[in-house]
Design a protein around this motif. Structure first.
Motif, PDB file in Angstrom:
ATOM      1  N   ASN A  33      37.391  43.285  46.652  1.00  0.00           N
ATOM      2  CA  ASN A  33      38.205  44.737  48.000  1.00  0.00           C
ATOM      3  C   ASN A  33      39.458  44.436  46.667  1.00  0.00           C
ATOM      4  OD1 ASN A  33      35.693  44.849  49.473  1.00  0.00           O
ATOM      5  ND2 ASN A  33      36.070  43.602  50.506  1.00  0.00           N
ATOM      6  N   CYS A  34      39.814  45.610  46.061  1.00  0.00           N
ATOM      7  CA  CYS A  34      41.792  45.407  45.509  1.00  0.00           C
ATOM      8  C   CYS A  34      42.667  46.098  46.329  1.00  0.00           C
ATOM      9  CB  CYS A  34      40.838  46.266  43.951  1.00  0.00           C
ATOM     10  SG  CYS A  34      39.376  44.498  43.333  1.00  0.00           S
ATOM     11  N   LYS A  35      43.107  45.419  46.536  1.00  0.00           N
ATOM     12  CA  LYS A  35      44.541  45.760  46.933  1.00  0.00           C
ATOM     13  C   LYS A  35      44.258  46.628  48.492  1.00  0.00           C
ATOM     14  CE  LYS A  35      47.489  46.173  43.271  1.00  0.00           C
ATOM     15  NZ  LYS A  35      48.759  46.790  43.143  1.00  0.00           N
ATOM     16  N   GLY A  36      45.157  47.466  49.335  1.00  0.00           N
ATOM     17  CA  GLY A  36      44.801  47.505  50.937  1.00  0.00           C
ATOM     18  C   GLY A  36      43.721  48.026  51.426  1.00  0.00           C
ATOM     19  N   ASP A  37      43.940  50.081  50.203  1.00  0.00           N
ATOM     20  CA  ASP A  37      43.053  51.114  50.694  1.00  0.00           C
ATOM     21  C   ASP A  37      41.708  50.845  49.971  1.00  0.00           C
ATOM     22  OD1 ASP A  37      45.130  52.355  51.423  1.00  0.00           O
ATOM     23  OD2 ASP A  37      44.914  53.828  49.369  1.00  0.00           O
ATOM     24  N   ALA A  38      41.023  49.277  50.219  1.00  0.00           N
ATOM     25  CA  ALA A  38      39.902  49.052  49.987  1.00  0.00           C
ATOM     26  C   ALA A  38      39.641  47.989  50.571  1.00  0.00           C
ATOM     27  CB  ALA A  38      39.683  48.501  48.026  1.00  0.00           C
ATOM     28  N   GLY A  39      40.242  47.773  51.226  1.00  0.00           N
ATOM     29  CA  GLY A  39      40.510  46.669  52.294  1.00  0.00           C
ATOM     30  C   GLY A  39      40.180  45.106  51.831  1.00  0.00           C
ATOM     31  N   SER A  66      45.150  40.334  43.091  1.00  0.00           N
ATOM     32  CA  SER A  66      44.184  41.033  42.933  1.00  0.00           C
ATOM     33  C   SER A  66      43.559  41.266  41.937  1.00  0.00           C
ATOM     34  CB  SER A  66      44.565  42.178  43.986  1.00  0.00           C
ATOM     35  OG  SER A  66      44.736  43.255  43.089  1.00  0.00           O
ATOM     36  N   LEU A  67      42.077  42.084  41.781  1.00  0.00           N
ATOM     37  CA  LEU A  67      42.204  42.245  40.529  1.00  0.00           C
ATOM     38  C   LEU A  67      42.309  42.548  39.905  1.00  0.00           C
ATOM     39  CD1 LEU A  67      39.080  41.859  38.523  1.00  0.00           C
ATOM     40  CD2 LEU A  67      38.170  44.213  39.964  1.00  0.00           C
ATOM     41  N   MET A  68      43.905  44.022  40.887  1.00  0.00           N
ATOM     42  CA  MET A  68      44.416  45.317  40.094  1.00  0.00           C
ATOM     43  C   MET A  68      45.757  44.613  39.303  1.00  0.00           C
ATOM     44  SD  MET A  68      42.554  47.748  40.859  1.00  0.00           S
ATOM     45  CE  MET A  68      43.360  49.813  40.952  1.00  0.00           C
ATOM     46  N   ASP A  69      45.735  42.936  39.500  1.00  0.00           N
ATOM     47  CA  ASP A  69      46.866  42.567  39.178  1.00  0.00           C
ATOM     48  C   ASP A  69      46.968  41.926  38.289  1.00  0.00           C
ATOM     49  OD1 ASP A  69      48.552  43.898  40.960  1.00  0.00           O
ATOM     50  OD2 ASP A  69      47.742  42.680  42.828  1.00  0.00           O
ATOM     51  N   MET A  70      45.374  41.589  37.695  1.00  0.00           N
ATOM     52  CA  MET A  70      45.054  40.338  37.086  1.00  0.00           C
ATOM     53  C   MET A  70      45.464  40.904  35.044  1.00  0.00           C
ATOM     54  SD  MET A  70      41.227  40.321  36.358  1.00  0.00           S
ATOM     55  CE  MET A  70      40.831  40.412  34.149  1.00  0.00           C
ATOM     56  N   GLU A  71      46.355  39.797  34.739  1.00  0.00           N
ATOM     57  CA  GLU A  71      46.494  39.976  33.451  1.00  0.00           C
ATOM     58  C   GLU A  71      45.562  39.977  32.415  1.00  0.00           C
ATOM     59  OE1 GLU A  71      50.000  37.176  33.160  1.00  0.00           O
ATOM     60  OE2 GLU A  71      51.072  38.692  34.591  1.00  0.00           O
ATOM     61  N   GLU A  72      45.175  40.184  31.092  1.00  0.00           N
ATOM     62  CA  GLU A  72      44.868  40.085  29.688  1.00  0.00           C
ATOM     63  C   GLU A  72      44.249  39.094  29.628  1.00  0.00           C
ATOM     64  OE1 GLU A  72      43.186  41.644  25.534  1.00  0.00           O
ATOM     65  OE2 GLU A  72      45.669  42.220  25.727  1.00  0.00           O
ATOM     66  N   ALA A  73      45.274  37.733  29.430  1.00  0.00           N
ATOM     67  CA  ALA A  73      44.894  36.261  29.891  1.00  0.00           C
ATOM     68  C   ALA A  73      43.771  36.229  30.729  1.00  0.00           C
ATOM     69  CB  ALA A  73      46.162  35.598  30.030  1.00  0.00           C
ATOM     70  N   ASP A  74      43.857  36.747  31.650  1.00  0.00           N
ATOM     71  CA  ASP A  74      43.042  36.067  33.044  1.00  0.00           C
ATOM     72  C   ASP A  74      41.866  36.445  32.625  1.00  0.00           C
ATOM     73  OD1 ASP A  74      45.109  34.843  34.319  1.00  0.00           O
ATOM     74  OD2 ASP A  74      45.381  36.833  35.330  1.00  0.00           O
ATOM     75  N   ALA A  75      41.092  37.412  31.537  1.00  0.00           N
ATOM     76  CA  ALA A  75      40.073  38.354  31.491  1.00  0.00           C
ATOM     77  C   ALA A  75      38.885  37.108  31.160  1.00  0.00           C
ATOM     78  CB  ALA A  75      40.087  38.816  30.035  1.00  0.00           C
ATOM     79  N   PRO A  76      39.286  35.869  30.279  1.00  0.00           N
ATOM     80  CA  PRO A  76      38.256  34.948  30.319  1.00  0.00           C
ATOM     81  C   PRO A  76      38.299  33.319  31.448  1.00  0.00           C
ATOM     82  CG  PRO A  76      39.664  35.157  28.214  1.00  0.00           C
ATOM     83  CD  PRO A  76      39.964  35.874  29.160  1.00  0.00           C
ATOM     84  N   LEU A  77      39.222  33.695  32.157  1.00  0.00           N
ATOM     85  CA  LEU A  77      38.729  33.315  32.929  1.00  0.00           C
ATOM     86  C   LEU A  77      37.210  34.134  35.016  1.00  0.00           C
ATOM     87  CD1 LEU A  77      39.650  31.039  35.807  1.00  0.00           C
ATOM     88  CD2 LEU A  77      41.762  32.390  36.454  1.00  0.00           C
ATOM     89  N   MET A  78      38.464  35.186  34.446  1.00  0.00           N
ATOM     90  CA  MET A  78      36.916  36.282  35.489  1.00  0.00           C
ATOM     91  C   MET A  78      36.010  36.472  35.337  1.00  0.00           C
ATOM     92  SD  MET A  78      39.342  36.515  37.739  1.00  0.00           S
ATOM     93  CE  MET A  78      38.186  37.780  38.957  1.00  0.00           C
ATOM     94  N   GLY A  79      35.567  36.509  33.872  1.00  0.00           N
ATOM     95  CA  GLY A  79      34.491  36.106  32.979  1.00  0.00           C
ATOM     96  C   GLY A  79      33.185  34.890  33.859  1.00  0.00           C
TER      97      GLY A  79
END
Length: 116
Positions: free
Chosen positions: A87-93, A49-62
């Protein structure tokens, strides 16, 4: 991840209506659309999820955000606009544990709080 439905879609093990594919991303129509146009853009790299990405994933997400707006425009949403949702994790759907961006459009969308 072997049991991830989106990983299986990316590999072609589960059918989907593909909208776009390149070396990093796969986009397909949502099976339960919430708007006339409802597309999911998924990185081929499995990130839970977006809440589990690492700093190294930032360029990919951009690049994912850039690709998502291009895909929205390809679907005719350049003029009227689109909504981009994570939607990030269960409470957010979040129901599929592979990060994905929803592109919604094709009509005027409610703001989610009752106003239009």
């Amino acid at each position: 991840m072997s049991d991830c439905i989106f990983c299986k879609i990316i590999k072609g093990e589960i059918p989907s209506t593909k909208i776009y594919e390149d070396d990093e991303f796969f986009a397909f129509k949502d099976l339960n659309p919430q708007a006339p146009i409802h597309t999911l853009v998924v990185p081929k790299k499995h990130i839970t999820s977006l809440m589990d990405m690492e700093e190294a994933d930032a360029p990919l997400m951009g690049r994912l955000l850039y690709r998502a707006q291009e895909i929205a425009k390809l679907q005719g949403l350049g003029e009227g606009g689109a909504r981009f949702v994570f939607n990030c994790k269960g409470d957010a759907g979040q129901t599929v544990w592979h990060i994905h961006c929803h592109i919604l459009g094709g009509k005027r969308l409610d703001d989610g709080f009752g106003a239009k």
